[in-house]
Design a protein around this motif. Sequence first.
Motif, PDB file in Angstrom:
ATOM      1  N   GLN A 136      33.350  38.648  47.761  1.00 50.49           N
ATOM      2  CA  GLN A 136      32.265  39.082  46.882  1.00 50.49           C
ATOM      3  C   GLN A 136      30.910  38.989  47.560  1.00 50.49           C
ATOM      4  OE1 GLN A 136      34.792  37.108  46.233  1.00 50.49           O
ATOM      5  NE2 GLN A 136      35.389  37.075  44.070  1.00 50.49           N
ATOM      6  N   GLU A 166      28.596  43.175  39.131  1.00 52.54           N
ATOM      7  CA  GLU A 166      29.659  43.016  38.143  1.00 52.54           C
ATOM      8  C   GLU A 166      29.128  43.210  36.736  1.00 52.54           C
ATOM      9  OE1 GLU A 166      33.243  39.806  37.466  1.00 52.54           O
ATOM     10  OE2 GLU A 166      31.184  39.039  37.562  1.00 52.54           O
ATOM     11  N   PHE A 182      31.689  46.236  35.210  1.00 55.91           N
ATOM     12  CA  PHE A 182      32.730  45.239  35.443  1.00 55.91           C
ATOM     13  C   PHE A 182      33.985  45.868  36.037  1.00 55.91           C
ATOM     14  CE2 PHE A 182      36.535  43.035  33.922  1.00 55.91           C
ATOM     15  CZ  PHE A 182      36.313  41.747  34.376  1.00 55.91           C
ATOM     16  N   TYR A 222      33.428  47.393  39.531  1.00 53.60           N
ATOM     17  CA  TYR A 222      33.240  46.305  40.499  1.00 53.60           C
ATOM     18  C   TYR A 222      34.578  45.744  40.952  1.00 53.60           C
ATOM     19  CZ  TYR A 222      31.898  41.671  42.263  1.00 53.60           C
ATOM     20  OH  TYR A 222      31.751  40.549  43.029  1.00 53.60           O
ATOM     21  N   HIS A 223      35.477  45.491  40.020  1.00 57.91           N
ATOM     22  CA  HIS A 223      36.742  44.869  40.384  1.00 57.91           C
ATOM     23  C   HIS A 223      37.732  45.868  40.983  1.00 57.91           C
ATOM     24  CE1 HIS A 223      36.035  40.779  39.043  1.00 57.91           C
ATOM     25  NE2 HIS A 223      35.379  41.272  38.011  1.00 57.91           N
ATOM     26  N   ARG A 237      36.464  45.583  44.445  1.00 60.66           N
ATOM     27  CA  ARG A 237      36.726  44.242  44.992  1.00 60.66           C
ATOM     28  C   ARG A 237      38.190  44.064  45.360  1.00 60.66           C
ATOM     29  NH1 ARG A 237      39.150  39.948  43.357  1.00 60.66           N
ATOM     30  NH2 ARG A 237      39.499  40.837  41.279  1.00 60.66           N
ATOM     31  N   THR A 238      39.106  44.442  44.481  1.00 62.53           N
ATOM     32  CA  THR A 238      40.530  44.282  44.779  1.00 62.53           C
ATOM     33  C   THR A 238      40.953  45.157  45.946  1.00 62.53           C
ATOM     34  OG1 THR A 238      40.990  45.905  43.022  1.00 62.53           O
ATOM     35  CG2 THR A 238      41.163  43.574  42.450  1.00 62.53           C
ATOM     36  N   THR A 268      39.665  43.583  49.110  1.00 62.94           N
ATOM     37  CA  THR A 268      40.401  42.340  49.337  1.00 62.94           C
ATOM     38  C   THR A 268      41.739  42.618  50.004  1.00 62.94           C
ATOM     39  OG1 THR A 268      39.344  41.260  47.446  1.00 62.94           O
ATOM     40  CG2 THR A 268      41.414  40.317  48.232  1.00 62.94           C
ATOM     41  N   ILE A 275      44.265  48.592  38.168  1.00 64.87           N
ATOM     42  CA  ILE A 275      43.357  48.309  37.052  1.00 64.87           C
ATOM     43  C   ILE A 275      43.213  49.545  36.167  1.00 64.87           C
ATOM     44  CG2 ILE A 275      40.988  47.694  36.446  1.00 64.87           C
ATOM     45  CD1 ILE A 275      40.860  45.979  38.917  1.00 64.87           C
ATOM     46  N   VAL A 314      41.005  37.625  35.533  1.00 69.67           N
ATOM     47  CA  VAL A 314      40.638  38.175  36.832  1.00 69.67           C
ATOM     48  C   VAL A 314      41.356  37.382  37.918  1.00 69.67           C
ATOM     49  CG1 VAL A 314      38.747  38.662  38.424  1.00 69.67           C
ATOM     50  CG2 VAL A 314      38.397  38.902  35.954  1.00 69.67           C
ATOM     51  N   THR A 324      43.011  37.563  42.213  1.00 67.74           N
ATOM     52  CA  THR A 324      42.583  38.039  43.526  1.00 67.74           C
ATOM     53  C   THR A 324      42.810  39.530  43.702  1.00 67.74           C
ATOM     54  OG1 THR A 324      43.105  35.875  44.478  1.00 67.74           O
ATOM     55  CG2 THR A 324      42.851  37.714  46.016  1.00 67.74           C
ATOM     56  N   VAL A 368      43.312  42.678  37.597  1.00 67.18           N
ATOM     57  CA  VAL A 368      42.666  42.230  36.363  1.00 67.18           C
ATOM     58  C   VAL A 368      43.640  42.503  35.221  1.00 67.18           C
ATOM     59  CG1 VAL A 368      40.754  42.528  34.752  1.00 67.18           C
ATOM     60  CG2 VAL A 368      40.320  42.652  37.207  1.00 67.18           C
TER      61      VAL A 368
END
Length: 344
Positions: free
Chosen positions: A34, A44, A48, A51-52, A55-56, A59, A124, A175, A177, A180
Motif C-alpha cells: 500500500q 481507499e 474502496f 483501490y482494492h 491493490r490485489t 500484490t 472482487i 479485506v 491479502t 475482498v
Amino acid sequence: MESPDLAFTLAYVAFSLCFVFTPNEFRSAGLTIQNVFSSWLGSEDVGFIQYHVRRTSITVLVHSALPLGYYMGMCIAAPEKNLGYIHQVSDSWRAFLLLSLCIQLTSWTLVIYWSRRHWHNHPISRALQAHIQPPHPGWGSVASSVNTEFRRIDKFATGAPGARVIVTDSWVLKVTTYHVCMALQTDCHVTVTESRQHQLTPDLASPAQILTLRVDSINPAVRPFDIRLLSTEYAELREKLHAPIRNSPNVVIHQTMSELFLETFRAQVDLNQPYTLPSGQEMEPCIGCMQVPANSKLVRLCQAEGRWFASRQDQQRPETWLSSRVPCPTCRARFCILDICAVH
C-alpha cells in the motif's frame, strides 16, 4: 564464518516472509504494498472497490516476483556461481530459474485476464456481480454503493491491513491479502464459532480473547467467510451489525476489563454492610452520571461511579484495583471499596 550465499538466503527468506506477512515494524517503516505503490493505487476513501482491485493485482505481481528476485540477488551475492550465465549453471539452479519465470509469467497473464473489460473478470468484480439485484443494474452500481458507505465515518473497522473487518450500514466486508469477501447484511446471519485466549499480543499489554465469527449468506453465489476480532470490540460490532448473531455452544465471550471490574465491584459492595435509607429522605443524584439516584452511601456511588473508580487505577495492574484507594470525587478524601455501602 558463514558464506555470503547462505547469509543472503537467510536474509532474503526473512525479508520475504515479513513482506508477505507484514509485521508492525515493516508497516512503520513503510515497507508495504500500500505504501510503496500508493501513487498508483490512489485513495481507499475515494474508491474502496477500485483501490482494492488494483491493490490485489499488484500484490499478486509483487509476491510472484520474489523467487525471481532471489535468483537475481544470488547473481550478486555469489558471483562465483556464475548464475548470470544460464548455460554454465547447474541443473537445479536452471530449474529454479525456469520455475521462477513461469510463476512470474503466470501472474502477469492472470492480471491481464482480470483487467479485461474494465476489470470485469477480477475476483472482487465477480463477488460484486453476485449482488446484482434491484436497485443495482450492474456490478459497477454495487461498487458505488460500497464506496459510498465506506466513506461514512460511522462504519465499524478493525484489524490489520491484510485482515481487516469492515461493517457498513448494508455490507459486511473482509479485506484479505488477495481478495475482498463481502455479504449484504440483509442476506446474512453471523455465528460466533470459536474463541481463543491469547496471553501475549503485540498490541496489548493484557491478555486478549480473539473471537471467530462465520458469516453465512442466503445468497447461494456468496461463499461463507470467517472474520476475527477482539472480544472487546464485539459490543461495537453488534451495534453496527443488523444481521442476527448466534453463539455456538460452549463459546463464552469475555467482557472488557472495565466491565469485569464493574461486575466484581458491585459484587464486593453487596458484601459490605448495607445502609438503610431513613424514611422521607431522598438520595441525591449519582455524582458519576447525574442521571439516576445514587445507590450507595458515603461516596454516593452508582455504576458510573464504578467506572470513575476504575479510571483512577493503574491500567497495567488490574489485579490491584479492588485493594487500592482513590480520592473521593467531591471532598478528595481517599477511600477503598470497603467504605462503600449499598443503599436499601
